[in-house]
Scaffold this active site. Structure first.
Site, PDB file in Angstrom:
ATOM      1  N   ARG A   1       0.873  -1.178   0.000  1.00 41.74           N
ATOM      2  CA  ARG A   1       0.000   0.000   0.000  1.00 41.74           C
ATOM      3  C   ARG A   1       0.907   1.223   0.000  1.00 41.74           C
ATOM      4  O   ARG A   1       2.124   1.116   0.137  1.00 41.74           O
ATOM      5  CB  ARG A   1      -1.036  -0.030   1.149  1.00 41.74           C
ATOM      6  CG  ARG A   1      -0.690  -0.762   2.392  1.00 41.74           C
ATOM      7  CD  ARG A   1       0.396  -0.143   3.165  1.00 41.74           C
ATOM      8  NE  ARG A   1       0.202   1.277   3.351  1.00 41.74           N
ATOM      9  CZ  ARG A   1       1.166   2.151   3.588  1.00 41.74           C
ATOM     10  NH1 ARG A   1       2.442   1.758   3.659  1.00 41.74           N
ATOM     11  NH2 ARG A   1       0.920   3.432   3.738  1.00 41.74           N
ATOM     12  N   GLY A   2       0.253   2.391  -0.143  1.00 44.38           N
ATOM     13  CA  GLY A   2       1.032   3.618  -0.330  1.00 44.38           C
ATOM     14  C   GLY A   2       1.111   3.870  -1.827  1.00 44.38           C
ATOM     15  O   GLY A   2       1.457   2.969  -2.606  1.00 44.38           O
ATOM     16  N   ALA A   3       0.804   5.114  -2.221  1.00 44.34           N
ATOM     17  CA  ALA A   3       0.622   5.405  -3.651  1.00 44.34           C
ATOM     18  C   ALA A   3       1.815   5.007  -4.531  1.00 44.34           C
ATOM     19  O   ALA A   3       1.643   4.270  -5.518  1.00 44.34           O
ATOM     20  CB  ALA A   3       0.279   6.882  -3.824  1.00 44.34           C
TER      21      ALA A   3
ATOM     22  N   ASP B   1      -1.993  10.600  -1.959  1.00 41.11           N
ATOM     23  CA  ASP B   1      -2.377   9.618  -2.986  1.00 41.11           C
ATOM     24  C   ASP B   1      -2.695  10.279  -4.311  1.00 41.11           C
ATOM     25  O   ASP B   1      -2.582   9.664  -5.364  1.00 41.11           O
ATOM     26  CB  ASP B   1      -3.574   8.801  -2.517  1.00 41.11           C
ATOM     27  CG  ASP B   1      -3.118   7.783  -1.498  1.00 41.11           C
ATOM     28  OD1 ASP B   1      -2.911   8.169  -0.334  1.00 41.11           O
ATOM     29  OD2 ASP B   1      -2.903   6.625  -1.892  1.00 41.11           O
TER      30      ASP B   1
ATOM     31  N   LYS C   1      -4.682   9.694   3.302  1.00 40.05           N
ATOM     32  CA  LYS C   1      -5.374   8.781   4.215  1.00 40.05           C
ATOM     33  C   LYS C   1      -6.422   9.502   5.061  1.00 40.05           C
ATOM     34  O   LYS C   1      -6.186  10.610   5.539  1.00 40.05           O
ATOM     35  CB  LYS C   1      -4.311   8.112   5.099  1.00 40.05           C
ATOM     36  CG  LYS C   1      -4.823   7.140   6.136  1.00 40.05           C
ATOM     37  CD  LYS C   1      -5.738   6.083   5.582  1.00 40.05           C
ATOM     38  CE  LYS C   1      -5.158   5.302   4.418  1.00 40.05           C
ATOM     39  NZ  LYS C   1      -6.212   4.566   3.651  1.00 40.05           N
TER      40      LYS C   1
HETATM   41  O1  MRU Z   1      -4.494   2.946   2.245  1.00 38.62           O
HETATM   42  P1  MRU Z   1      -3.031   3.208   2.093  1.00 38.62           P
HETATM   43  O2  MRU Z   1      -2.202   2.666   3.200  1.00 38.62           O
HETATM   44  O3  MRU Z   1      -2.531   2.796   0.725  1.00 38.62           O
HETATM   45  O4  MRU Z   1      -2.896   4.793   2.150  1.00 38.62           O
HETATM   46  C1  MRU Z   1      -1.621   5.339   2.014  1.00 38.62           C
HETATM   47  C2  MRU Z   1      -1.566   6.798   2.246  1.00 38.62           C
HETATM   48  O5  MRU Z   1      -2.561   7.443   2.465  1.00 38.62           O
HETATM   49  C3  MRU Z   1      -0.223   7.443   2.101  1.00 38.62           C
HETATM   50  O6  MRU Z   1      -0.116   8.544   2.953  1.00 38.62           O
HETATM   51  C4  MRU Z   1      -0.029   7.895   0.658  1.00 38.62           C
HETATM   52  O7  MRU Z   1      -0.253   6.847  -0.231  1.00 38.62           O
HETATM   53  C5  MRU Z   1       1.340   8.419   0.426  1.00 38.62           C
HETATM   54  S1  MRU Z   1       2.553   7.147   0.522  1.00 38.62           S
HETATM   55  C6  MRU Z   1       4.058   7.792   0.154  1.00 38.62           C
END
Ligand code: MRU
Length: 348
Positions: A45-47, A235, A246
């Site tokens: 996870r994480g963009a 994201d 998030k």
């Molecule tokens: O649901 P997730 O864990 O994929 O959400 C991730 C986030 O909100 C991060 O802050 C965002 O993707 C930036 S990661 C460098």
């Protein structure tokens, strides 16, 4: 250094983030479908990490397609469409898919094996470029922090959320590398607990002081002077500077403004979507309410109760003091500064 995504000869390996911090296990993926499921189930996870995974996931699927054209092209387009459905909010996913689709489009007469090699090379470029962007972004962002600072973060925008090093946590890491004394207050980030589980895990490994707080404590911490700056990831960033991140980020941004604390967003230009004018156009993922009321297999609310889980929210640009990308530090008016960052990133 933590690098959560590895590609070997015929396998995509992902550090299974569902199991951290208890266990460090790598999941082996062999098809596009495997990658889609891994993205949807939050193994990764994480963009930016989702973008890198999507690219390698498409390489795996492309290798299983017919070796003739146009059959290959048709099959590849179907894989891309399915991949784009995995999660809707992080633009890095569609961005990575688009980069691979462009490779196929640019080689209309090439043999499929040549296209496959080019797709792998492009995926590797996406991964390496993300790591480079994070280090550069980190240096730009570190300059915004004092020599001694407590940084509040939300979710995990660290090495685990990227190809490595991190965006928001990349800023923290770069500041620490410059000799600054930085402490992190990590919002636990209900319901998936990216802060308590993942941010805490990776900062502890790097010996960066980190204190986990429940999400409802950030206001108190700001009010009592315990926070010098907020740094979060994103994201998707709209052309006007509205920032999707998030769920709970908006709440933190409002509190930061109330207390005169700078609110910074660190994200690569691949997270900027100039195709959406403002945050109202960003699709917000709705996840199963059960993920809110069942934690680690333990139900915390009555069976049958309804629970809502919008997974992201949008922080309006007016609450964002700066957006840090690999191109530098963008300030309002974001419509101009973000466009300039994207144009600079597109230069050869
Ligand atoms: O649901 P997730 O864990 O994929 O959400 C991730 C986030 O909100 C991060 O802050 C965002 O993707 C930036 S990661 C460098």
């Amino acid at each position: 250094m933590i690098e959560p995504i590895r590609f070997t000869a015929d396998t995509l390996l992902l550090l299974d983030q569902r199991l951290l911090p208890e266990r460090e296990e790598w999941l082996e993926l062999r098809s596009t479908e495997d990658a889609i499921v891994a993205i949807r189930d939050l193994v990764v996870r994480g963009a930016p990490a989702i973008g890198v995974t999507a690219a390698y996931g498409l390489v795996l699927g492309a290798r299983q397609l017919p070796k003739t054209r146009p059959e290959f092209d048709t099959g590849f387009a179907e894989l891309c469409a399915a991949m784009c459905e995995a999660r809707p909010t992080a633009i890095n996913l569609a961005w990575a898919v688009d980069r691979l689709q462009q490779i196929v489009g640019k080689m209309p007469a090439a043999a499929v094996d040549e296209v496959l090699a080019a797709l792998l090379a492009e995926s590797e470029r996406i991964q390496v470029a993300d790591l480079d962007a994070n280090r550069t972004m980190g240096r730009h962002g570190a300059a915004l922090l004092g020599d001694q600072a407590t940084v509040l973060t939300h979710c995990n925008a660290g090495a685990l959320a990227t190809a490595g090093y991190g965006t928001a946590l990349g800023v923290v890491r770069a500041a620490v590398e410059l000799g600054k004394k930085i402490q992190v207050l990590a919002d636990e980030t209900r319901p998936y607990l990216q802060g308590a589980r993942l941010t805490a895990w990776e900062l502890q490994r790097d010996d960066i002081p980190c204190t986990v707080i429940a999400d409802n404590m950030s206001g108190y911490m700001m009010q009592t002077g315990a926070v010098d700056a907020v740094v979060v990831g994103s994201d998707r960033i709209a052309a006007n500077g509205d920032v999707a991140n998030k769920i709970g980020t908006y709440m933190v941004a409002v509190l930061a403004r109330e207390h005169g604390i700078p609110f910074y967003v660190a994200a690569p230009t691949s997270t900027i979507d100039l195709g959406v004018a403002n945050g109202t156009e960003i699709p917000i993922e709705e996840r199963d309410g059960d993920e809110v009321v069942v934690i680690g297999g333990q139900r915390i609310a009555p069976v049958g109760i309804s629970a809502a889980y919008p997974a992201f929210d949008v922080t309006p640009a007016r609450l964002v003091d700066a957006i840090i990308t690999e191109q530098g530090v963008a300030r309002a008016p974001y419509t101009e500064s973000l466009r300039a960052h994207c144009e600079a990133a597109a230069l050869p």
